[in-house]
Design a protein around this motif. Structure first.
Motif, PDB file in Angstrom:
ATOM      1  N   ALA B 440     -33.240  21.341 186.963  1.00  0.00           N
ATOM      2  CA  ALA B 440     -33.233  21.528 185.505  1.00  0.00           C
ATOM      3  C   ALA B 440     -31.849  21.970 185.028  1.00  0.00           C
ATOM      4  CB  ALA B 440     -34.301  22.542 185.099  1.00  0.00           C
ATOM      5  N   ILE B 441     -31.217  22.818 185.832  1.00  0.00           N
ATOM      6  CA  ILE B 441     -29.890  23.322 185.433  1.00  0.00           C
ATOM      7  C   ILE B 441     -28.828  22.240 185.582  1.00  0.00           C
ATOM      8  CG2 ILE B 441     -28.051  24.939 186.085  1.00  0.00           C
ATOM      9  CD1 ILE B 441     -30.372  26.884 186.900  1.00  0.00           C
ATOM     10  N   GLU B 442     -28.944  21.432 186.626  1.00  0.00           N
ATOM     11  CA  GLU B 442     -27.862  20.504 186.943  1.00  0.00           C
ATOM     12  C   GLU B 442     -28.110  19.060 186.497  1.00  0.00           C
ATOM     13  OE1 GLU B 442     -25.077  21.449 187.739  1.00  0.00           O
ATOM     14  OE2 GLU B 442     -25.317  23.463 188.572  1.00  0.00           O
ATOM     15  N   SER B 443     -29.298  18.754 186.017  1.00  0.00           N
ATOM     16  CA  SER B 443     -29.586  17.385 185.576  1.00  0.00           C
ATOM     17  C   SER B 443     -28.615  16.963 184.475  1.00  0.00           C
ATOM     18  CB  SER B 443     -31.012  17.324 185.020  1.00  0.00           C
ATOM     19  OG  SER B 443     -31.203  16.110 184.321  1.00  0.00           O
ATOM     20  N   CYS B 444     -28.158  15.725 184.542  1.00  0.00           N
ATOM     21  CA  CYS B 444     -27.284  15.261 183.452  1.00  0.00           C
ATOM     22  C   CYS B 444     -28.095  15.037 182.190  1.00  0.00           C
ATOM     23  CB  CYS B 444     -26.530  14.002 183.850  1.00  0.00           C
ATOM     24  SG  CYS B 444     -27.473  12.466 183.876  1.00  0.00           S
ATOM     25  N   GLY B 445     -29.399  14.793 182.344  1.00  0.00           N
ATOM     26  CA  GLY B 445     -30.246  14.617 181.165  1.00  0.00           C
ATOM     27  C   GLY B 445     -30.427  13.175 180.754  1.00  0.00           C
TER      28      GLY B 445
END
Lengths: 950, 528
Positions: B440-445
């Motif tokens: 969740a913190i590192e996802s590019c989205g």
């Protein structure tokens, strides 16, 4: 959202040629290489669920709804980003895919407000549709997790733009809007802020809203948004439209096709048509949103007359108005002769309406005193291209720019004036095309996000021909001539003369550098770049034509194109960017005093005989008066009546005092328009016109494309414009009538060889066509002069540079040049009556910081702008876009009085006014000019409409 | 004059190497002893850092870990004047290369690490550097590509894609505008091999990139180096300057008439930019966001041009392969996993550090043999292999060989070679939650399964930990794992289920609530 009438194949069509056969769910389909699996399936009418894909944008692969199974391929690839391969076997639906797609939708909906029934996109939402398609019944995560929609998390709706809103609570982060802004519009105003779950669309920086950002309100993002996130304000207010009619925009010469979407007669939305030949699904802020003027309260829908221009207007019946007008015109002719009246056709009206007016003038008025507003814009184009190539039109279609390698852009500012074409140019540049800008100002195309011109030649206004000669000199003296092309395609003797002429040392960049104001080396580099390009093209605007050497300049550009072999195939050519929606058509339709429809000279007995036979009367073989001649004759007293179709001469023509003096001198001024414009102050008869939404006919755009204009609603006035013209002609004694607009086009086709295969029926079933449309080219002609010029061989013309007589002096040390801005259109009659004014509330004077400092001028300060002709006041804008010594303004607001300042200088061949060069002085001022005071005082009286009770 | 080595490696510096070096200099001046302190790279035995070495008659003797306060005692014991082998001090470790940890390794790529000062080009050459490049300059591009293919070298970034195929694809593309992009965005928690190599032996990476350029026809190389590695950025920058000055980079590489240039680009703190397509986006100046494939970067990569994207360790393996031959390299390893791998031992382990060893070494050898078991002394419970997206293994799996295929078969992965050890205090439900949290913190989205799925996974784990509808929520987590595995755009979302599923599978009782506090087997769960 785009109009739901338009099919969406998910990814753009591939431009490759090789064919590939694959099977989708067991069915064979053959498509071209580069086609996506998604598109192949859609072509088979087996649509695959999708959210981030749409066929106006390159595939992105983010939503993961479109997963498919492919035999022999591991996993479940996304169909949008997977190109087809030979023999590929696709499965579009399976229990595994169903579960995955439902799982994706479950995630989406876990972060989406469940307010579908009250949502603006209800019934017009791809997320809603897809939730239905995948059969989502439950969100097992619950709705209380992290989200973007609850009170604590939501960002307020951005309502800053007057035409659409941004509601981030509805956003599914598909990036379609960002991609549209980049790929389609090329503005790069939108970005994704944050990452992961915090990803959020942002216009400009985090401090910006849509209005303050770089956004140009083209609407591309709104069109592609699959949810209510980016939604037209009109949809929010009115709801989803229930019917739609495809028609053509009535603003600039790009001629975009739109779906007019309505409920009843309420036009809710205009969405660009993907099938539109000119725009292919794109639009600008004017065509997309600024249509509210058509129902503005200022619109006049009843005919009006008055004895004197000082009287208030009297609304009357059509019969009374037409009878009044005919009586006055006939009286003038009885007293002052047949030639004492005339008319002006409008580039804003349909071909059919223009044709009717010129026919009325030639047949019912009995003279050739017909001219058109092209007189003040592109008449030199007609003259120059006819002399060199043999026909008066641009040589390419807009799509041609995709194949160009080097573009020269001269005296045009497409990002403001022709925004949809500018997007095509920017796309070509991002794909590697080079650009040379010849313009005094540093226009946006010189440098903006992800594009930069290779050369900018900021010439002194009025030195266009010098620039062309300098470029030609380099091409001729450095061995860059396309000798094969010239030898086979052009007149040898003329070329020989021209070669010798431009090779002369007086035409060298070194000799002309000082006159032009640009270093010789820049001119040489630009010439080499253009001449060495595989495909070199020239695009130009009024910065070319509105000069004392406008026609010379058009010929000089034609010379350059011929010398470098850049004519007769896609990617090359000479391309005027036409200002008005139908300026090409108005010219084609015989609006000039010396030319019958199809550019045949009135002295041509054969052509004349054709019309005489059809119309049943003898035509005058002598050319009539041009607009400036009409004004001069009016002041002399020999020209006393005029029919003005949709043009505001008093605001748009140069040297306002001279124009208004001429108008005031006439006995009968008839204005056919939507609004009581500046010219109507001097009118005796006002015949209310129809807005483009009420018209039935065709517009011809800058690429010679005949686009259908379809009646979206009934005429607010009760009569079509051509019918009014017919009635006036009949009242004048020449019976003129057609059953419908299609019959007018049939007559045009019958009498005009280049239109011989045109009919409304064909345009309706086969789509738009580019003239010539005749037996030789039954489906039209995207590229002209293929294999040979219309006149046979191309003709080089000598183009000696002759400086304008309008020069700077100690009293008037600056040069004023004029132009347009994105949000406003020409004299502003339409756009000033829309929310577009929020972007441009007044015309400003752009001035270089040095020139401003010398005069003690600061941005925002009022200043006086004076020429030897007159003075006005404007607000200053200090701008480094300007070169030193040149100031610039727009002419969208009547009160600005830009034409109070411009002179009566004009093109030697066509009388096109020299709008682009006026010697002026600028100084701080704290009160309006005398013209402005007078204008304001005259305002109420001349436009008053009598109370019905009187 | 004695030569004393004190590493300037970031890990060594973080435990006081600079202070130790300063203390040695100060003591020597005080005592008027003529010494030279050289700041070498690290040998990779982090539990011994700061590791001070003294060279004597061609042998290096190790002392460590040395505290600055221990320097006077070391001098008193004879440092700098006695034969180092004769010094009697609790921190004296004998000849460095006789330390089991080092002796039992098979150092090919890291052979030079810690021997010399990183920027000493002469030393680099003396220690065998440039031999591969010199041979490559005489070889045809095709020969180089074939050598790499024959060596069996696979991508060391984690995916293990055969390097030879990738090199050939790039080499086969027409045109000369191609790029070599070195992925030095080493973001996996518990990994440090890239950094260690760049700080200790930067020329090795540069040499490998030049060879890649010669093989593929690329004329430009970029090193995408994470901003969290300032020392590596500085060292690489200087190393490029020196290689350019020496004529190994520039318009005429090694006087062969070919051009190759390298520049270092600094990352901006996004884990996702270690994913190759995000890295390319970032290198283009754009938001670090994953690209859909196809096209693969080898055909359309940086600025749409053919691009060879390789990890630091892949490229750094190349000079050895060129110098010693494909066959020599392929003799290491087993099955389809040829050569050596840099294993990085971390977490709750007694002897953390770098172990370069041929593929096939067992997990147990690494954790127990090299690593010496847990640091806490408590029983081993699990280890996470291959970074934060890798699977957990339990004690029953410790005899698995470190081999791409064998691990994959067992539901685990080797990744970039990181191994993080946990003792029996670990709460695996929290570790599963951490996997989603990290994602969740590192996802590019960009893609939905990762952007929203990671957040929902974290929330659902929270519900499970709280004993809320555990059975249903475990089913939901499994559905989500399936969706993220099959549906994610890149390995970030696609591999996040690895640690989650392995934790649930291997430690089901950690997720067995309701009443987690009663069923959880260890003290850590008490905090629930």
């Amino acid at each position: 959202m785009n109009s739901i009438r338009q099919a969406d194949f998910g990814t753009p069509a591939s431009k490759k040629a090789a064919e590939i056969t694959l099977t989708v769910d067991g069915f064979d389909i053959t498509v071209v290489a580069g086609t996506s699996v998604m598109r192949a399936a859609a072509l088979l009418d087996r649509p695959i669920p999708k959210l981030c894909a749409t066929d106006t944008l390159e595939p992105f692969g983010s939503c993961r709804m479109c997963l498919v199974e492919i035999e022999g391929v591991k996993g479940t690839p996304a169909s949008c980003t997977t190109p087809v391969t030979e023999g590929m076997k696709i499965v579009t639906q399976s229990p595994r895919l169903e579960k995955l797609r439902r799982g994706v939708m479950e995630l989406y909906i876990s972060d989406h407000p469940l307010d579908c029934l009250t949502c603006a996109a209800n019934g017009d939402c791809e997320l809603q549709d897809m939730a239905g398609v995948v059969g989502l019944r439950d969100v097992r995560y619950g709705m209380d997790g992290a989200n973007h929609f609850d009170e604590a998390s939501r960002v307020p709706v951005d309502n800053s733009n007057p035409y659409f809103q941004f509601d981030s609570t509805k956003c599914i982060a598909c990036s379609r809007c960002i991609r549209a802004c980049e790929e389609v519009q090329g503005t790069f105003a939108l970005t994704m802020q944050g990452r992961g779950f915090a990803s959020m669309i942002s216009a400009g920086t985090s401090l910006d809203d849509f209005f303050s950002s770089e956004c140009v309100s083209c609407g591309a993002c709104v069109a592609v948004c699959p949810t209510a996130t980016l939604e037209e304000t009109a949809i929010v207010v009115h709801g989803v439209p229930t019917r739609s009619v495809e028609t053509t925009c009535a603003y600039c010469g790009v001629g975009c096709s739109f779906e007019a979407e309505l409920k009843g007669d309420t036009l809710v939305r205009m969405t660009p048509s993907k099938s539109g030949g000119a725009n292919e699904g794109h639009s600008c802020v004017k065509g997309r949103f600024a249509f509210g003027y058509a129902s503005h309260k200022d619109r006049i829908t009843a005919p009006m007359i008055r004895q004197n221009t000082t009287d208030p207007w009297q609304p009357v019946s059509w019969d009374e108005a037409i009878g009044f007008a005919a009586k006055r015109l006939k009286a003038i002719q009885a007293e002052h002769g047949i030639a004492a009246i005339g008319g002006v056709t409008s580039s804003r009206c349909t071909n059919e309406e223009v044709y009717a007016v010129q026919k009325m003038i030639r047949a019912a008025f009995g003279n050739n005193n017909v001219d058109t507003c092209a007189r003040v814009c592109h008449s030199p184009t007609g003259y120059g291209l006819k002399q060199t190539f043999g026909t008066s039109a641009g040589t390419q279609d807009f799509k041609s720019v995709e194949q160009t390698d080097v573009m020269v852009l001269i005296g045009a500012n497409p990002t403001d004036g022709h925004p949809v074409f500018a997007s095509r140019m920017k796309k070509a540049m991002r794909a590697g095309a080079r650009l040379i800008v010849v313009d005094p100002r540093r226009i946006d195309l010189v440098r903006s996000p992800h594009i930069e011109a290779t050369h900018h030649i900021p010439l002194m206004p009025g030195t266009n021909v010098a620039v062309m000669n300098a470029l030609a000199h380099v091409i001729v003296t450095e061995g860059l001539v396309d000798e094969d092309f010239v030898a086979t395609r052009c007149e040898g003797a003329d070329f020989g003369r021209w070669r010798q002429f431009v090779a002369g040392s007086e035409n060298s960049p070194e000799a002309l550098a000082e006159v032009i104001g640009v270093e010789a080396e820049t001119l040489r580099a630009a010439a080499r770049l253009f001449a060495r390009a595989k495909n070199g093209s020239i695009y130009y605007g009024l910065g070319v034509t509105e000069h004392s050497q406008g026609s010379t300049m058009v010929m000089a550009m034609a010379n350059l194109a011929m010398a470098t072999g850049n004519i007769g195939r896609p990617g090359v050519g000479i391309n005027p960017l036409r200002g008005q929606n139908n300026v090409q058509g108005a010219c084609d339709m015989g609006s000039f005093p010396h030319e019958l429809p199809g550019y045949r000279h009135v002295s041509d007995a054969v052509a004349r005989a054709l019309f005489e036979k059809d119309w049943g009367l003898k035509l005058d073989p002598e050319p009539g008066l041009r607009i400036p001649n009409m004004f001069a004759a009016a002041i002399d007293g020999s020209f006393r009546g005029i029919f003005i179709q949709g043009e505001d001469l008093a605001q748009s023509d140069p040297n306002t005092q001279h124009v208004t003096e001429a108008l005031a001198a006439m006995d009968c001024v008839i204005v056919q328009d939507l609004f009581l414009n500046e010219t109507a102050r001097f009118a005796h008869v006002f015949l209310p016109g129809t807005a483009f939404l009420e018209k039935d006919g065709t517009f011809t755009n800058a690429e010679r494309r005949l686009n259908r204009v379809r009646p979206v609603m009934k005429e607010a006035t009760g009569l079509s414009e051509w019918e009014i013209v017919c009635r006036l002609a009949s009242a004048m004694g020449y019976e003129m009538s057609w059953p419908d607009a299609a019959a007018i086009m049939d007559e045009i086709a019958r009498l005009t060889p280049s239109f011989s295969r045109v009919s409304h029926g064909r345009l309706d079933t086969e789509g738009s066509m580019q003239w010539p449309v005749n037996d030789a080219a039954p489906d039209g002609t995207p590229t002209m002069h293929v294999g040979g010029f219309v006149r046979g061989k191309g003709r080089f013309m000598l183009t000696r540079y002759v400086p304008t007589t309008e020069r700077t002096t100690r009293r008037y040390p600056l040069i004023l040049t004029t132009g347009r801005i994105l949000s406003q259109y020409n004299v502003g009659a339409q756009t000033r009556r829309t929310d577009n004014v929020r972007w441009h509330e007044e015309d400003v004077l752009e001035i270089h910081p040095h020139d401003a400092e010398l005069r003690g001028i600061a941005s925002g300060q009022r200043l006086s702008l004076a020429s030897r002709k007159g003075a006005t006041t404007l607000t200053a804008l200090i701008s480094e876009r300007m070169p030193q010594g040149v100031v610039y303004t727009t002419f969208h607001h009547p009160v600005s009085g830009a034409n109070v300042v411009t002179t009566e200088n004009s093109d030697w061949a066509t009388n096109c006014p020299e709008y682009k060069v006026t010697a002026v002085e600028v100084r701080p001022a704290n009160e309006p000019s005398s013209w402005q005071i007078e204008h304001e005082q005259r305002h109420p009286g001349t436009l008053a409409i009598a109370d019905p009770a009187q | 004059m004695s030569v004393i080595f004190v590493p300037n490696d970031s890990a060594a510096v973080s435990v006081g190497a600079d202070d130790v070096a300063a203390a040695i200099v100060a003591r020597a001046q005080e005592q008027n002893i003529d010494i030279e302190v050289r700041r070498n790279g690290s040998r990779g035995m982090f539990w011994l850092e700061p590791l001070v070495e003294i060279e004597h008659k061609g042998t290096r003797y190790a002392f460590g870990p040395v505290l600055p306060s221990e320097v006077p005692a070391l001098f008193a014991a004879g440092l700098a004047h006695k034969s180092p082998g004769a010094i009697d001090h609790p921190k004296a470790l004998g000849p460095t290369e006789q330390i089991d940890y080092l002796k039992n390794q098979e150092r090919l790529t890291f052979a030079r690490c810690g021997l010399a000062e990183p920027l000493d080009l002469q030393a680099y050459e003396q220690l065998g550097g440039l031999a591969g490049l010199k041979l490559a300059l005489k070889a045809t591009p095709k020969d180089i590509v074939e050598t790499i293919a024959a060596s069996g070298l696979r991508g060391r970034g984690g995916a293990g894609f055969p390097a030879g195929i990738k090199w050939k694809t790039v080499a086969d593309q027409p045109g000369s505008e191609k790029y070599i992009c070195c992925n030095a965005d080493e973001g996996d928690s518990g990994t440090f091999a890239d950094r260690l190599l760049m700080e200790a032996d930067p020329y090795c990476l540069i040499e490998g990139m030049i060879i890649a350029g010669l093989a593929t026809g690329a004329e430009r190389g970029l090193i995408y180096l994470r901003s969290e590695y300032p020392a590596a950025i500085a060292v690489m920058g200087k190393a490029i300057e020196k290689m350019s000055a020496a004529g190994w980079l520039g318009d005429d590489v090694g006087s062969c008439g070919r051009r190759f240039e390298i520049e270092v680009r600094r990352g901006a703190g996004a884990y996702i930019c270690g994913e190759e397509s995000s890295m390319l986006e970032s290198l283009e100046g754009k938001r670090g966001e994953v690209r859909a494939k196809p096209p693969i970067p080898a055909i359309s990569g940086l600025f749409g041009r053919p691009t060879l994207v390789n990890n630091v360790l892949t490229l750094a393996a190349v000079p050895w392969i060129m110098a010693h031959g494909a066959k020599a390299y392929a003799e290491y390893g087993q099955g389809r996993s040829k050569g050596t791998q840099a294993f990085q031992l971390g977490g709750n382990i007694a002897r953390g550090g770098l172990v370069e060893k041929a593929f096939g070494v067992t997990i147990r050898d690494l954790i127990e043999g090299f690593g010496g078991g847990t640091a806490s002394g408590k029983p081993f419970a699990t280890a996470q292999l291959g970074g934060p997206l890798g699977a957990y293994v339990n004690d029953e799996m410790l005899d698995l060989p470190m081999d791409y295929e064998a691990l994959a078969k067992a539901g685990a992965m080797l990744g970039h070679g990181g191994i993080i050890v946990f003792d029996d205090q670990v709460d695996m439900a929290q570790m599963a939650r951490f996997a989603f949290d990290f994602c969740a913190i590192e996802s590019c989205g960009k893609c939905t399964p990762c952007r929203i799925g990671a957040v929902r996974g974290r929330e659902t784990l929270d519900k499970i930990i709280a004993g809320d509808n555990v059975k249903e929520n475990l089913l939901l987590v499994e559905d989500l794992c399936e969706l993220m595995t099959d549906g994610s755009l890149c390995a970030m979302g696609g591999l996040t289920p690895m640690p989650v599923r392995s934790a649930i599978k291997l430690f089901p009782d950690h997720f067995a609530s309701p009443g987690a506090d009663q069923t959880a087997p260890n003290a850590a769960s008490a905090k629930l």
